[in-house]
Design a protein around this motif. Sequence first.
Motif, short mmCIF file in Angstrom:
data_model
loop_
_atom_site.label_atom_id
_atom_site.label_comp_id
_atom_site.label_asym_id
_atom_site.label_seq_id
_atom_site.Cartn_x
_atom_site.Cartn_y
_atom_site.Cartn_z
N PRO A 211 0.81 -1.22 0.00
CA PRO A 211 0.00 0.00 0.00
C PRO A 211 0.85 1.27 0.00
N LEU A 212 1.97 1.25 0.71
CA LEU A 212 2.88 2.40 0.69
C LEU A 212 3.35 2.68 -0.74
N ALA A 213 3.73 1.61 -1.44
CA ALA A 213 4.24 1.76 -2.81
C ALA A 213 3.17 2.33 -3.73
N LEU A 214 1.94 1.83 -3.63
CA LEU A 214 0.86 2.31 -4.49
C LEU A 214 0.57 3.79 -4.23
N GLY A 215 0.52 4.17 -2.98
CA GLY A 215 0.29 5.58 -2.65
C GLY A 215 1.42 6.47 -3.13
N GLY A 216 2.66 5.99 -2.99
CA GLY A 216 3.81 6.78 -3.41
C GLY A 216 3.87 6.99 -4.91
N VAL A 217 3.57 5.94 -5.67
CA VAL A 217 3.58 6.03 -7.13
C VAL A 217 2.59 7.08 -7.62
N LEU A 218 1.42 7.14 -6.98
CA LEU A 218 0.38 8.06 -7.42
C LEU A 218 0.64 9.51 -7.01
N SER A 219 1.47 9.72 -5.99
CA SER A 219 1.62 11.09 -5.46
C SER A 219 2.95 11.75 -5.77
N ILE A 220 3.95 10.98 -6.21
CA ILE A 220 5.28 11.56 -6.38
C ILE A 220 5.27 12.71 -7.39
#
Length: 254
Positions: A211-220
């Motif tokens: 979940p951290l990775a998915l959130g990071g990919v969308l917000s970077i």
Amino acid sequence: MMHSLYFTVVVNFFLGGVLGAIGGLFGIGGGLIAIPVLGFLYGMDQQLAQGTALVMIVPNVVIGFWRYKQRNKIELGSALQMAVPAVFTTYFAARFATSIEARSLHLAFALFMVVLALYYLWTLLRRQKEMIPRARLPQKYIFLMGLAAGASAGFFSVGGAIVAVPGLVGLFGMTQTAAQGLGLAMVTPGTLVALWTYASAGHVDWSVGIPLALGGVLSISWGVALAHHLPERRLRMLFCGALIAIAAWMMTHG
């Protein structure tokens, strides 16, 4: 039970979004900040925090490399000269990091953050001179940057490109843009090796990391966009201050 699980996944997704935005805002920082945050929020030891953070770091590095490659020419020969030794040192450094006492790795990571903060402060405060980059070492020694950057990426989970870029500029006379491209090309395979090594040693919590990775990919990308609307010098000063503050906290709460 399922409701609690969904809630935890959503919380980690939004946490990844915040960390991804921070990484985009400061250019670096998503993984650096994620590791102490995971230790604080979930009580993870240093190895588990670093391994779990790698789940978020890997897609960001791959996406960054892919985007850079679309817009810039990367010297594949130089990239290979760095990437091959980097993979080996990443593996052995990660193996060593997963085997030592968590407290020792925790303190080493805090000191690493302080060194990074002081380096960035130095680059901000020194006189900026307009000059053509000058090579101090011949190209045949570029593999040394791969060795150093790979060791950092394996031992701390982060820092491969941070180590490589100033070295390529200062020692091999590359422009900042060329150095950043080669840095990304070099750390991409090494980061995958680091994740595999930490996971093999049981130091990855996938239920938190994905979940951290998915959130990071969308917000970077949001963080990158915001960075272009704020004064870079002020951003760097804030980032350095944050690194020192977090490092101090880690040293006293290890």
